[in-house]
Scaffold this motif. Structure first.
Motif, short mmCIF file in Angstrom:
data_model
loop_
_atom_site.label_atom_id
_atom_site.label_comp_id
_atom_site.label_asym_id
_atom_site.label_seq_id
_atom_site.Cartn_x
_atom_site.Cartn_y
_atom_site.Cartn_z
N SER A 1 28.27 36.35 39.63
CA SER A 1 28.68 35.77 38.35
C SER A 1 29.24 36.83 37.41
CB SER A 1 27.51 35.05 37.69
OG SER A 1 26.42 35.93 37.48
N SER A 2 28.68 38.03 37.46
CA SER A 2 29.19 39.13 36.63
C SER A 2 30.55 39.60 37.13
CB SER A 2 28.19 40.29 36.62
OG SER A 2 26.96 39.89 36.05
N VAL A 3 30.71 39.62 38.43
CA VAL A 3 32.01 39.97 39.00
C VAL A 3 33.08 38.98 38.52
CG1 VAL A 3 33.34 40.08 41.15
CG2 VAL A 3 31.07 41.14 41.02
N ASN A 4 32.71 37.71 38.48
CA ASN A 4 33.66 36.70 38.01
C ASN A 4 34.04 36.92 36.55
OD1 ASN A 4 33.90 35.32 40.47
ND2 ASN A 4 32.10 34.07 40.06
N LYS A 5 33.10 37.39 35.74
CA LYS A 5 33.42 37.74 34.36
C LYS A 5 34.43 38.89 34.32
CE LYS A 5 28.91 36.36 32.49
NZ LYS A 5 27.65 36.86 31.87
N GLY A 6 34.25 39.84 35.21
CA GLY A 6 35.19 40.96 35.28
C GLY A 6 36.59 40.50 35.68
N ILE A 7 36.64 39.53 36.59
CA ILE A 7 37.94 38.97 36.99
C ILE A 7 38.62 38.31 35.79
CG2 ILE A 7 39.05 37.19 38.39
CD1 ILE A 7 36.91 37.76 40.53
N ASP A 8 37.84 37.60 34.98
CA ASP A 8 38.41 36.95 33.79
C ASP A 8 38.99 37.99 32.83
OD1 ASP A 8 37.70 34.45 34.73
OD2 ASP A 8 35.83 34.35 33.55
N VAL A 9 38.25 39.09 32.62
CA VAL A 9 38.74 40.15 31.74
C VAL A 9 40.02 40.75 32.31
CG1 VAL A 9 38.25 42.43 30.77
CG2 VAL A 9 36.46 40.69 30.81
N ALA B 1 33.70 46.74 40.95
CA ALA B 1 35.15 46.94 41.05
C ALA B 1 35.70 46.37 42.35
CB ALA B 1 35.48 48.42 40.93
N LYS B 2 35.00 46.64 43.45
CA LYS B 2 35.45 46.13 44.75
C LYS B 2 35.30 44.62 44.83
CE LYS B 2 33.02 49.16 47.25
NZ LYS B 2 32.56 49.92 48.45
N GLY B 3 34.23 44.09 44.20
CA GLY B 3 34.06 42.65 44.17
C GLY B 3 35.15 41.96 43.37
N ILE B 4 35.57 42.58 42.28
CA ILE B 4 36.66 42.02 41.47
C ILE B 4 37.94 41.94 42.30
CG2 ILE B 4 38.21 42.56 39.54
CD1 ILE B 4 35.72 43.62 38.04
#
Length: 340
Positions: free
Chosen positions: A61-69, A90-93
């Motif tokens: 879920s935090s990775v998904n927030k990073g994708i949004d940013v 970073a790799k998850g994003i």
């Protein structure tokens, strides 16, 4: 705390200039500019946006927030500065966004080797949900070993032991090659020569311990981890153990179990080689863990024990040098966990 890391920041900026990104997603912990890398971007006229909203064991879920940013800010390059969590985010994003974007990794711990691997260890409501892809290996790395001076003692212990376990497991793995075993052997030699002094904060050990971590990462990138990692995740979830602690405890007792129940001469030779290249027997490695109180609090309720035993993914231990049945798994956990 000041860091004598100008040469590493110069290397960092040289890479950034070669890529000339328009906006950089700067993935790091909440103390995101402790080492001066974002300031270096500012000073050289590069725009960046910080993403720091993730856990020590990052959730999808935090990775998904990073994708949004990343999407909202139109970022076209990722910088990850930190330990394995920052690297994995970073790799998850990159993995989940499927973006054609490059990553520059600046590791600040000596253990995970995440800056050179195709794996990202992520969690979904505290249950492991890792991903793997050669596409997520960071294109660039800057090995600023001066950052290790800020590591607290317990982090030095558990991250270094993670590198040790990576090296041993990659050496054991059925997927091991001559190349991966060379990486493992070199990493273990560096560990043996530097670990105790690293814990005493001898600055001369910073560079070799970071190299140990990198080599261990390169070893598992080829051979992958084996049963100790697969066994470790419930100890992290249910006992709150650091990742490196959980893996090291599992490795110690799996190693001991394999030695005591060795089914083939080939495995016996492999385990003998492991003792030579590590300088440990299973018992002496357990003693090391006891010295640093890493085997304290190994008790569980019956329900927790059942969840732990049933939580091992059999498919993920297929490359272990000794096949384990469900009974083997239970016996191994029983050798070090006390059921209340």
């Amino acid at each position: 705390m000041e860091y004598d890391n100008k040469k590493f920041k110069d290397e960092f900026i040289s890479i950034i200039k070669s890529e000339s990104p328009s906006n950089i997603l700067f993935v790091s912990s909440k103390e995101y500019d402790r080492y001066g890398y974002r300031q270096a971007l500012d000073e050289n006229g590069f725009k960046s946006v910080a993403f720091t909203e993730f856990e020590p064991c990052p959730e999808v879920s935090s990775v998904n927030k990073g994708i949004d940013v990343m999407k909202d800010e139109n970022c076209d390059f990722i910088v990850a500065v930190g330990g394995g969590s920052a690297m994995d985010v970073a790799k998850g994003i990159k993995y989940y966004s499927q973006a054609d974007i490059k990553i520059l990794a600046v590791p600040t711990t000596a253990g995970t080797g995440a800056e050179v691997t195709r794996f990202a260890v992520l969690y979904n409501n505290a249950d492991k949900q890792s991903v793997r892809s050669f596409d997520i290996i960071p294109e660039y790395q800057v090995f600023d070993f001066t950052t290790l001076k800020s590591l607290p003692f317990n982090q030095r212990v558990v991250t270094a032991l993670d590198a040790f376990c990576h090296s041993v497991e990659a050496y054991w793995s059925k997927n091991a090659t001559d190349e991966s075993r060379d990486y493992s052997a070199e990493a273990l030699e560096l560990f043996a020569d530097n670990f105790e002094r690293f814990l005493d904060d001898d600055a001369d050990t910073y560079e070799p311990m970071m190299k140990c971590s990198e080599l261990a990462g390169r070893a598992i990138n080829i051979a992958q981890t084996t049963s100790p990692h697969a066994f470790s995740y419930k100890l992290h979830k249910l006992k709150g153990f650091y990742h490196g602690q959980a893996v090291a405890v599992c490795l110690a007792y799996i190693w001991k179990y394999m030695l005591e129940n060795c089914p083939t001469a080939e495995l016996e030779i492999l385990l003998a080689e492991t003792e030579v290249i590590t300088g440990f027997t299973p018992d002496s490695f357990i003693s090391l863990l006891e010295k640093y109180h890493l085997t304290d609090n190994l008790n569980m309720t019956a329900a927790e024990f059942d969840e732990t035993v049933n939580g091992v993914n059999i498919d993920r231990i297929a490359n272990n040098p000794m096949p384990f049945t469900a009974e083997d798994i239970k016996n191994i956990y029983s050798s070090f966990i006390t059921v209340e």
